[in-house]
Write an enzyme that holds these catalytic residues in place. Structure first.
Site, mmCIF file in Angstrom:
data_model
loop_
_atom_site.group_PDB
_atom_site.id
_atom_site.type_symbol
_atom_site.label_atom_id
_atom_site.label_comp_id
_atom_site.label_asym_id
_atom_site.label_seq_id
_atom_site.Cartn_x
_atom_site.Cartn_y
_atom_site.Cartn_z
ATOM 1 N N ASP A 242 117.879 73.157 33.357
ATOM 2 C CA ASP A 242 116.937 73.038 34.472
ATOM 3 C C ASP A 242 115.503 73.310 34.014
ATOM 4 O O ASP A 242 115.242 74.265 33.283
ATOM 5 C CB ASP A 242 117.270 74.061 35.559
ATOM 6 N N HIS A 244 112.877 72.540 36.677
ATOM 7 C CA HIS A 244 112.397 72.925 38.011
ATOM 8 C C HIS A 244 110.872 72.980 38.153
ATOM 9 O O HIS A 244 110.311 73.972 38.609
ATOM 10 C CB HIS A 244 112.998 74.269 38.410
ATOM 11 N N ASP A 271 117.908 68.793 37.519
ATOM 12 C CA ASP A 271 117.015 69.749 38.186
ATOM 13 C C ASP A 271 115.650 69.792 37.508
ATOM 14 O O ASP A 271 115.154 70.832 37.093
ATOM 15 C CB ASP A 271 117.647 71.143 38.263
ATOM 16 N N ASP A 274 111.547 70.449 42.183
ATOM 17 C CA ASP A 274 111.728 71.487 43.215
ATOM 18 C C ASP A 274 111.412 72.873 42.659
ATOM 19 O O ASP A 274 111.533 73.150 41.473
ATOM 20 C CB ASP A 274 113.140 71.487 43.806
ATOM 21 N N ARG A 275 111.022 73.749 43.595
ATOM 22 C CA ARG A 275 110.690 75.148 43.321
ATOM 23 C C ARG A 275 109.373 75.285 42.564
ATOM 24 O O ARG A 275 108.401 75.762 43.092
ATOM 25 C CB ARG A 275 111.836 75.876 42.629
ATOM 26 N N ASN A 303 121.620 68.589 41.105
ATOM 27 C CA ASN A 303 121.748 68.666 42.561
ATOM 28 C C ASN A 303 120.389 68.652 43.256
ATOM 29 O O ASN A 303 120.310 68.410 44.466
ATOM 30 C CB ASN A 303 122.535 69.918 42.969
ATOM 31 N N HIS A 304 119.305 68.886 42.509
ATOM 32 C CA HIS A 304 117.977 68.838 43.113
ATOM 33 C C HIS A 304 117.325 67.466 43.002
ATOM 34 O O HIS A 304 116.202 67.300 43.487
ATOM 35 C CB HIS A 304 117.068 69.912 42.518
ATOM 36 N N HIS A 352 125.456 68.420 35.026
ATOM 37 C CA HIS A 352 124.588 69.470 35.567
ATOM 38 C C HIS A 352 125.377 70.644 36.130
ATOM 39 O O HIS A 352 125.106 71.802 35.817
ATOM 40 C CB HIS A 352 123.679 68.914 36.663
ATOM 41 N N HIS A 427 122.429 74.503 35.886
ATOM 42 C CA HIS A 427 122.663 74.830 37.294
ATOM 43 C C HIS A 427 122.564 76.300 37.656
ATOM 44 O O HIS A 427 122.454 76.628 38.827
ATOM 45 C CB HIS A 427 124.042 74.279 37.673
#
Length: 499
Positions: A242, A244, A271, A274-275, A303-304, A352, A427
């Site tokens: 990730d 992110h 991922d 996001d965030r 999943n993001h 992921h 993840h």
């Protein structure tokens, strides 16, 4: 929907028939106080541990469940958070924080109508509370938006955003001095200029962004759902977890490990967005390298890379703030074409999330997944994006509220059936940036250091050499970034302190 690392804390037990003795009540309060201190220090794992001990001594106290629910929310254990919030409400229907916690859990799980019902309850009890009203209104807006999106999705003749674009007619203004594609193509000089441009907090021209998105959609749509890669004995590949939206940490990976090239291939395991509040910069950089080195730079879906997550955790808001809603729709289309897994030399499988809710899934089953969609709530596609390993054998309900948790026996059986050596997944935040579990058969890699500017974790990437495929871990720590906080573009409910 997402989770944290560390020892799994058991879900809440049902209340005992006999009320606890006074000594037990006093000790439970002491444990709650200790848990609160850990929570304030952002040590959520220990907070959960001590709230759980308090619950064991006094399982009829709604506040303990409400507090543990919030700690689970902070560690992204949304399934557990939902269970605790529901138990708190069962114990005390007047415990308003229980409704807040349950609404927050359902929001995180994309269950907006269920969240709205709880916010409605809060507003009825506290009609003059501005915060409650604001959260209710924001959630109601999302419910209506989702209903509108479903109505549009029902149109079988829905056109791609690409069909409505006229990129050639977009003009690049004379005052724009940033990177431009050369004859419509991504080059290494463009990529170097782009990364410096982004490092200086400048925005890529929308025409260039659209060119990248249209071209990368074409490239990704031609790939198999399961990408199969062969490494020669002397070749290596780098696997990252990730990122992110942590653009400056992405630059640090390239500084430490070298820029992508035909002799320095990469896999980024989902991922990307996001965030972190530099998600646009991260994803357009990654897409640019995918166009430059389509056979040596690999991107897998996380999943993001989904609408529900992007709506809540910032990517949709960031794209709309930096560009337009139309561009976000195109990002969404592109994400649907990202492959779900990659197999190296027929021996190492990368995805992921993790393995499956049911036995018997084969590599051929993965190949057959029709991935060009938003992920379903269950099934192999959902599992590849969402599942997590657990230390005990068997399977259990997911701490995230989506997919499952799978044990060492599940991993061993899957690997044996598919003639694989081990899996690499991401993840989950890991304190050291990686984790080797299930007797070496399940490896986690996470590449966002000091996740969300608060976890204090190291990050890592993995080298795989064709000669033996043993994972070689390389750790790194966070680098400074401009003063833009994580979640700056997240859904208003998050910014209002939903969690």
């Amino acid at each position: 929907m997402a989770m944290a690392e560390g020892e799994r804390t058991e879900c809440a037990e049902p209340p005992r028939d006999e009320p606890p003795a006074d000594g037990a009540l006093k000790r439970a309060e002491e444990l709650k106080t200790q848990a609160n201190d850990y929570f304030k220090a952002k040590d959520y794992e220990n907070a959960i541990k001590f709230y759980s001990q308090a619950i064991e001594l006094n399982p009829s106290n709604a506040i303990y469940y409400g507090n543990r629910s919030l700690a689970y929310l902070r560690t992204e254990c949304y399934g557990y958070a939902l269970g605790d919030a529901t138990r708190a409400i069962e114990l005390d229907k007047k415990y308003i924080k229980g409704y807040y916690r349950r609404a927050a859990s359902n929001m995180a799980l994309g269950k907006f109508r269920a969240a709205l019902r709880d916010y409605e309850t809060v507003v009825k009890v506290k009609p003059h509370d501005k915060d409650a009203k604001m959260k209710y209104q924001e959630c109601n807006k999302i419910v209506k938006q989702k209903a509108f999106e479903r109505a549009i999705a029902g149109d079988e003749h829905k056109r791609s955003v690409v069909d409505s674009l006229d990129i050639e007619s977009m003009t690049i203004e004379d005052e724009y001095s940033g990177p431009k594609l050369e004859d419509g193509k991504v080059t290494i000089s463009f990529m170097k200029e782009l990364m410096q441009w982004y490092k200086d907090q400048k925005k890529l021209h929308r025409k260039c962004a659209y060119q990248i998105l249209v071209q990368v959609k074409e490239v990704l749509s031609k790939l198999s759902t399961l990408v199969e890669t062969t490494l020669k004995e002397t070749e290596k590949i780098t696997v990252c977890g990730d990122t992110h939206g942590q653009f400056y940490d992405l630059l640090n990976i390239f500084e430490l490990n070298g820029l992508p090239s035909e002799t320095n291939p990469y896999i980024f395991n989902g991922d990307f967005v996001d965030r972190g509040s530099f998600s646009v910069e991260v994803i357009l950089t990654l897409f640019g390298f995918k166009l430059l080195y389509p056979d040596h730079f690999h991107l897998l879906r996380g999943n993001h890379e989904t609408d529900n997550m992007n709506q809540i955790y910032g990517f949709e808001g960031e794209v709309k703030a930096k560009y337009t809603a139309q561009m976000y729709e195109l990002f969404s289309e592109v994400f649907e074409w990202l492959p779900l897994a990659q197999c190296i030399n027929g021996k190492v499988l990368i995805m992921h999330g993790g393995l499956f809710s049911e036995d018997g899934v084969t590599l051929d089953d993965i190949r057959k997944i029709e991935r060009n969609r938003q992920p379903p709530d269950s099934g192999p596609m959902c599992d590849l994006l969402w599942s997590d390993p657990q230390p005990q054998n068997g399977r259990s309900i997911s701490k995230r509220g989506v997919s499952c948790q799978f044990g060492p026996d599940v991993t061993k059986a899957f690997l044996e059936e598919n003639n694989l050596d081990y899996i690499i997944r991401s993840h989950e935040v890991k304190a050291e940036g990686y984790e080797v579990a299930h007797g070496g058969r399940c490896v986690t890699v996470f590449s966002a250091p000091n996740y969300c500017d608060q976890m204090g974790n190291k990050a890592s990437y993995i080298h795989l050499q064709g000669s033996d495929l043993r994972p070689q871990f390389h750790q790194f720590t966070a680098v400074p970034h401009p003063n833009v906080k994580p979640m700056a573009y997240a859904n208003t409910l998050l910014q209002l302190g939903m969690m």
